[in-house]
Design a protein around this motif. Structure first.
Motif: not given
Length: 205
Positions: A145-174
């Motif tokens: 339930t966490s995400y740490t990317p590999s070292t981000l590029p040094t380009t200053s001022g870059t704006n990052y976002k992530i998207q997360v999708q869950a899947k239940d034990s039966l394989g249904n995606e949320g």
């Protein structure tokens, strides 16, 4: 004279919660020529016929039950089989709530976290380096339930976002959840300059 009933059928098929709105059940009995399928309350689902199969359909969260008995050519009926039931679960888990690391920051390995939406859920993540205009490929599903990317590029001022999708034990995606913006700032402030010089020291009178 034949008064011997066929053997009580064995009923095979899914049981419990399944990721489908339909379920196939198959009966087998020694000496049977026809089969009758009923719900657990006695409702006839399929009258005596040569078919030893039945497909039940239902909707999300609504359980269905089935049992079967056999009849031989002489008209002798067996007892009812075991009862099986299934409940469709075809809805994905809810969207997670993502905690975005504080920014602007010079941390090139920031960590996003989110809540566990349900027991047994797994998650996949993808990263955007243009504030959500486009995203890279998803990671593989995992229980983290966490995400740490590999070292981000040094380009200053870059704006990052992530998207997360869950899947239940039966394989249904949320639903896909989108984080807030994390801004990388690796630009140091300008070197200070003095606007005035301190007075010269000396022993002049």
């Amino acid at each position: 004279l034949d008064t011997v009933a066929p053997s009580t059928p064995t009923l095979d098929g899914p049981s419990g919660t399944i990721a489908s709105t339909s379920a196939l059940y198959i009966a087998s009995s020694s000496g049977a020529s026809t089969y009758e399928f009923r719900a657990s309350d006695g409702t006839v689902l399929q009258n005596f016929s040569s078919s030893n199969k039945i497909t039940l359909t239902s909707t999300h969260g609504v359980s269905k039950t089935v049992k079967v008995r056999a009849r031989d050519a002489a008209g002798n009926d067996s007892g009812f089989s075991n009862t099986l039931s299934f409940t469709p679960d075809v809805a994905g888990p809810g969207a997670v709530t993502i905690n975005t690391p504080a920014s602007p920051s010079n941390d090139r390995t920031p960590t996003w976290t989110w809540n566990n939406v349900e027991s047994g859920a797994t998650y996949r993540v993808r990263l955007s380096d243009n504030n959500g205009s486009s995203y890279g490929n998803y990671t593989s599903y995992s229980a983290s339930t966490s995400y740490t990317p590999s070292t981000l590029p040094t380009t200053s001022g870059t704006n990052y976002k992530i998207q997360v999708q869950a899947k239940d034990s039966l394989g249904n995606e949320g639903a896909v959840a989108t984080s807030g913006t994390y801004t990388l700032d690796t630009t140091a402030p300008s070197t200070p300059t003095f606007s005035a010089q301190p007075p010269a020291t000396g022993n002049d009178q």
